[in-house]
Design a protein around this motif. Sequence first.
Motif, PDB file in Angstrom:
ATOM      1  N   SER A 171       6.993  -8.522  -0.637  1.00 14.45           N
ATOM      2  CA  SER A 171       7.219  -8.145   0.630  1.00 14.45           C
ATOM      3  C   SER A 171       6.881  -6.401   0.043  1.00 14.45           C
ATOM      4  CB  SER A 171       9.634  -7.331   0.430  1.00 14.45           C
ATOM      5  OG  SER A 171       9.644  -9.355   0.989  1.00 14.45           O
ATOM      6  N   GLN A 172       7.045  -5.671   1.362  1.00  9.47           N
ATOM      7  CA  GLN A 172       6.019  -4.338   1.166  1.00  9.47           C
ATOM      8  C   GLN A 172       6.408  -3.977   2.351  1.00  9.47           C
ATOM      9  OE1 GLN A 172       1.756  -4.658   0.356  1.00  9.47           O
ATOM     10  NE2 GLN A 172       1.503  -2.638   0.934  1.00  9.47           N
ATOM     11  N   THR A 173       6.715  -2.505   2.467  1.00 12.62           N
ATOM     12  CA  THR A 173       7.354  -1.607   3.153  1.00 12.62           C
ATOM     13  C   THR A 173       6.073  -1.218   3.953  1.00 12.62           C
ATOM     14  OG1 THR A 173       9.495  -0.492   2.262  1.00 12.62           O
ATOM     15  CG2 THR A 173       8.357   0.499   3.839  1.00 12.62           C
ATOM     16  N   GLY A 215       7.700   2.170   7.024  1.00 10.08           N
ATOM     17  CA  GLY A 215       9.651   1.787   7.023  1.00 10.08           C
ATOM     18  C   GLY A 215      10.028   1.317   7.126  1.00 10.08           C
ATOM     19  N   GLN A 216       9.454  -0.167   7.313  1.00  6.58           N
ATOM     20  CA  GLN A 216       9.653  -1.268   7.262  1.00  6.58           C
ATOM     21  C   GLN A 216       9.290  -2.441   6.426  1.00  6.58           C
ATOM     22  OE1 GLN A 216       9.159  -2.941  11.057  1.00  6.58           O
ATOM     23  NE2 GLN A 216      11.219  -2.004  12.222  1.00  6.58           N
ATOM     24  N   LYS A 217      10.487  -3.858   5.795  1.00  9.17           N
ATOM     25  CA  LYS A 217      10.299  -4.363   5.016  1.00  9.17           C
ATOM     26  C   LYS A 217       9.603  -5.570   5.363  1.00  9.17           C
ATOM     27  CE  LYS A 217      12.070  -6.169   0.476  1.00  9.17           C
ATOM     28  NZ  LYS A 217      13.017  -6.305  -0.897  1.00  9.17           N
ATOM     29  N   ASN A 242       7.470  -9.314   4.896  1.00  7.62           N
ATOM     30  CA  ASN A 242       6.700 -10.880   3.727  1.00  7.62           C
ATOM     31  C   ASN A 242       5.331 -10.240   3.837  1.00  7.62           C
ATOM     32  OD1 ASN A 242       6.094 -13.040   2.604  1.00  7.62           O
ATOM     33  ND2 ASN A 242       8.299 -12.750   2.077  1.00  7.62           N
TER      34      ASN A 242
END
Length: 339
Positions: A98-100, A103-105, A107
């Motif tokens: 996962s990565q932001t 502003g949202q996480k 995958n």
Amino acid sequence: MNNNVETLPKELFEPAAPDREQSELIAKPQLSFMQDAWMRIRKNKGAVASLFVIVILILMAIIGPHLSKSGPYAQDTSRANLPPRIPVIEKLGIFDGSQTVGGQKVNMYEQNHIHTYYWFGTDALGRDLFARAWQGTRISLYIAFLAALIDMLIGVSYGLISGYKGGQVDNVMQRIIEILSGIPNLIVVILMLLIFKPGIFSITIAMVITGWLNMARVVRGQVLKLKNMEYVLAAKTLGASNMRILFKHLLPNLTGVIIINTMFTIPSAIFFEAFLSFIGIGLQSPAASLGTLIEDGYKTFQFLPYLMAVPGTIICLLLVAFNLLADGLRDAFDPKMRD
């Protein structure tokens, strides 16, 4: 006065017959110098743990690049900048790919329909950071052990001859060391770059020129103290040759000093190579070393911290482990530290 007091016979006060076999029996097994040092090293938990870490890192440097299907140099831009994803551990919510983003996480693996696991992630060109990190560790360890070999071959030999001969020979040899030590290592590397291409070969030549100076000084100082000892004078009286005195009598007594200084040389060489590669005069891309990986990752550390965190962690483990092991060896070989 009471005459009924019972007196003990004189035979009871005679000394017992000595048991020669028991009196000459050695209670503990005899230990050599190296065995005694190893017993004291085992009591140093930090040195033992460091040795364990070093062995694991060496094994991973050997087999790590081969564990990746793509290898350390294969590029796939469709898989660029993927975060680490590790099986089983991903169920804990960490290292799950996962990565932001905005502003949202997100995958990244599921978004790009990638089913391959990249334990350390990938770089900007889609290269497997797991394979590149262990390939870089292999290069750093090569430089480190090369520095140790140069120390033991050139530094020890130079120090033995200089200290044992003494007089005018020692003066000339020490003036040569003073001239070489007055030239910074960085200047020597830059001069090598004018002749050779940046890479391992230029670093190796620079280390051959200046890397052994400290070992030569230490060995010379010890030889100056030992060459007038009684056992050396006795060997000279009995007609022993200079080579026999150097390698049969002096060198074995310098083993502890040589090992300790060699162990302190290794982390210095690792840091030296990483520093040169980081500033751009060591190994060059696409070659992988811990220095080049850190140089690639520090630019995007705020957004992709794993690119710098992985090689940075490995080089920290190497430096700390070798320094702790060197401290343990110094305590083990120092007679003043005996229990």
